[in-house]
Enzyme design. Structure first.
Site, PDB file in Angstrom:
ATOM      1  N   ASN A 150     -24.109 124.149 -11.901  1.00  0.00           N
ATOM      2  CA  ASN A 150     -24.873 124.200 -11.188  1.00  0.00           C
ATOM      3  C   ASN A 150     -24.796 123.805  -9.931  1.00  0.00           C
ATOM      4  O   ASN A 150     -24.774 123.099  -9.282  1.00  0.00           O
ATOM      5  CB  ASN A 150     -26.085 123.983 -11.975  1.00  0.00           C
ATOM      6  CG  ASN A 150     -27.199 124.215 -10.450  1.00  0.00           C
ATOM      7  OD1 ASN A 150     -27.303 124.711 -10.128  1.00  0.00           O
ATOM      8  ND2 ASN A 150     -28.130 123.353 -10.225  1.00  0.00           N
ATOM      9  N   LYS A 162     -26.275 124.557  -7.084  1.00  0.00           N
ATOM     10  CA  LYS A 162     -27.678 124.561  -6.450  1.00  0.00           C
ATOM     11  C   LYS A 162     -27.167 125.593  -4.846  1.00  0.00           C
ATOM     12  O   LYS A 162     -26.244 126.409  -4.735  1.00  0.00           O
ATOM     13  CB  LYS A 162     -27.231 123.322  -5.655  1.00  0.00           C
ATOM     14  CG  LYS A 162     -27.751 122.673  -6.779  1.00  0.00           C
ATOM     15  CD  LYS A 162     -28.464 120.718  -6.630  1.00  0.00           C
ATOM     16  CE  LYS A 162     -28.824 120.626  -8.058  1.00  0.00           C
ATOM     17  NZ  LYS A 162     -29.116 119.387  -8.017  1.00  0.00           N
ATOM     18  N   HIS A 217     -35.864 125.354 -13.147  1.00  0.00           N
ATOM     19  CA  HIS A 217     -35.502 124.139 -12.858  1.00  0.00           C
ATOM     20  C   HIS A 217     -36.126 123.062 -11.783  1.00  0.00           C
ATOM     21  O   HIS A 217     -37.361 123.531 -11.418  1.00  0.00           O
ATOM     22  CB  HIS A 217     -33.519 124.286 -11.882  1.00  0.00           C
ATOM     23  CG  HIS A 217     -33.373 123.231 -11.054  1.00  0.00           C
ATOM     24  ND1 HIS A 217     -33.355 122.254 -10.604  1.00  0.00           N
ATOM     25  CD2 HIS A 217     -31.928 123.002 -11.655  1.00  0.00           C
ATOM     26  CE1 HIS A 217     -32.187 121.348 -10.426  1.00  0.00           C
ATOM     27  NE2 HIS A 217     -31.239 121.440 -11.232  1.00  0.00           N
ATOM     28  N   GLU A 233     -36.202 121.271  -9.074  1.00  0.00           N
ATOM     29  CA  GLU A 233     -35.859 121.618  -7.288  1.00  0.00           C
ATOM     30  C   GLU A 233     -36.532 123.303  -7.453  1.00  0.00           C
ATOM     31  O   GLU A 233     -37.732 122.649  -6.108  1.00  0.00           O
ATOM     32  CB  GLU A 233     -34.641 121.925  -7.088  1.00  0.00           C
ATOM     33  CG  GLU A 233     -33.249 120.146  -6.518  1.00  0.00           C
ATOM     34  CD  GLU A 233     -32.397 120.211  -7.341  1.00  0.00           C
ATOM     35  OE1 GLU A 233     -32.216 121.946  -6.835  1.00  0.00           O
ATOM     36  OE2 GLU A 233     -31.765 119.633  -7.490  1.00  0.00           O
ATOM     37  N   GLY A 282     -29.267 114.350  -9.430  1.00  0.00           N
ATOM     38  CA  GLY A 282     -29.217 113.864  -7.952  1.00  0.00           C
ATOM     39  C   GLY A 282     -28.904 112.483  -6.999  1.00  0.00           C
ATOM     40  O   GLY A 282     -29.320 111.808  -5.821  1.00  0.00           O
ATOM     41  N   SER A 316     -27.134 113.785 -13.266  1.00  0.00           N
ATOM     42  CA  SER A 316     -26.692 112.625 -12.851  1.00  0.00           C
ATOM     43  C   SER A 316     -25.297 112.844 -14.068  1.00  0.00           C
ATOM     44  O   SER A 316     -24.669 111.551 -13.761  1.00  0.00           O
ATOM     45  CB  SER A 316     -26.951 111.818 -12.636  1.00  0.00           C
ATOM     46  OG  SER A 316     -27.563 111.603 -11.255  1.00  0.00           O
TER      47      SER A 316
HETATM   48  P1  PGA Z   1     -27.215 116.669 -10.346  1.00  0.00           P
HETATM   49  O1  PGA Z   1     -27.657 118.043 -10.848  1.00  0.00           O
HETATM   50  O2  PGA Z   1     -25.950 116.544 -11.684  1.00  0.00           O
HETATM   51  O3  PGA Z   1     -26.737 116.521  -9.494  1.00  0.00           O
HETATM   52  O4  PGA Z   1     -27.602 115.276 -11.411  1.00  0.00           O
HETATM   53  C1  PGA Z   1     -28.137 118.230 -12.319  1.00  0.00           C
HETATM   54  C2  PGA Z   1     -28.986 119.656 -11.839  1.00  0.00           C
HETATM   55  O5  PGA Z   1     -29.959 119.504 -11.421  1.00  0.00           O
HETATM   56  O6  PGA Z   1     -28.953 120.504 -12.757  1.00  0.00           O
END
Ligand code: PGA
Length: 241
Positions: A8, A10, A86, A88, A167, A204
């Site tokens: 992903n 983003k 998601h 976010e 994140g 993460s």
């Molecule tokens: P991250 O994001 O690996 O940076 O924690 C995962 C995600 O938002 O799908």
């Protein structure tokens, strides 16, 4: 059986040139690359082994919905998977369970494989509401595809992503993620039997810790954000799936 790695990106990278470079370095079997909308079509042309994913979609097929993108439009440029709900989008853009349910139905009706994201916030975790939150997100998110849906999709993916782990460099422990994934699988037992369901972990994940999750057969893949933007990380992670 091989596991699935969903990358992903983003809202990254900033240019098409960088996106194409990253796509070339991420083109492996059992990998899904989900670039920002403007780059999807060109990235799709580069990918030979990986599949193409989108990070969102809208539930209507066409019409006066400025800025939105439909399942049919995504299908027409070769998209196979779509991330839905998601955290976010839920927490920064106000996406509700009802909107997510409509998006999931639109994806499934059009033969896109939905990747439904669920997971609790830090406050919900501290208040011991994790299971209740996940149950609500699953029940509402899947409410429109029902028990006997006529959806075209053969597969449904659920990504368990604790919001506080996304994140932050502070992932959920593999043991605790496994427990929650088993809880999700238990809740999904009554879902339409014709749908093949897989549950993934996200939050993460990187090349150092991915193996600790995937060693459990119940963890059927990972949804990766930050580490998916570094080609060295992608190459190391692909060796673990
Ligand atoms: P991250 O994001 O690996 O940076 O924690 C995962 C995600 O938002 O799908």
């Amino acid at each position: 059986m091989s596991k699935l790695l969903i990358l992903n990106w983003k809202m990254n990278p900033a240019t098409l040139e960088e996106a194409l470079f990253l796509a070339m370095e991420s083109d492996y079997k059992d990998v899904v690359v989900a670039p920002p909308f403007p780059f999807i079509e060109e990235v799709g042309k580069i990918l030979k082994k990986a599949e193409l994913g989108a990070q969102d979609l809208f539930w209507e097929d066409k019409g006066a919905f400025t800025g939105e993108v439909s399942a049919k439009e995504l299908k027409s440029i070769g998209v196979k998977y779509v991330i839905i709900g998601h955290s976010e989008r839920r927490h920064k853009l106000g996406e509700t369970d009802e909107m997510i349910a409509k998006k999931l139905k639109a994806a499934a009706d059009n033969g896109l494989i939905p990747v439904l994201c669920v997971g609790e916030t830090k406050a919900e975790k501290d208040a011991v509401k994790k299971e209740a939150v996940i149950k609500r997100q699953l029940e509402k998110g899947l409410s429109l595809i029902g028990q006997k849906s006529k959806v075209k999709s053969q597969m449904l993916l659920i990504a368990y992503e604790p919001v506080w782990a996304i994140g932050t460099g502070d992932p959920e422990t593999p043991e605790s993620a496994l427990k929650t994934i088993n809880y999700i699988k238990k809740l999904l037992k009554t879902t339409d039997k014709s749908l093949q369901i897989k549950v993934l972990y996200g939050g993460s994940v990187n090349s150092q810790n991915l193996g600790d999750y995937l060693k459990y057969k119940e963890v059927e893949g990972a949804l990766v954000g930050g580490a998916s933007l570094k080609k060295e990380e992608v190459q190391k992670m692909v060796k673990l799936i």
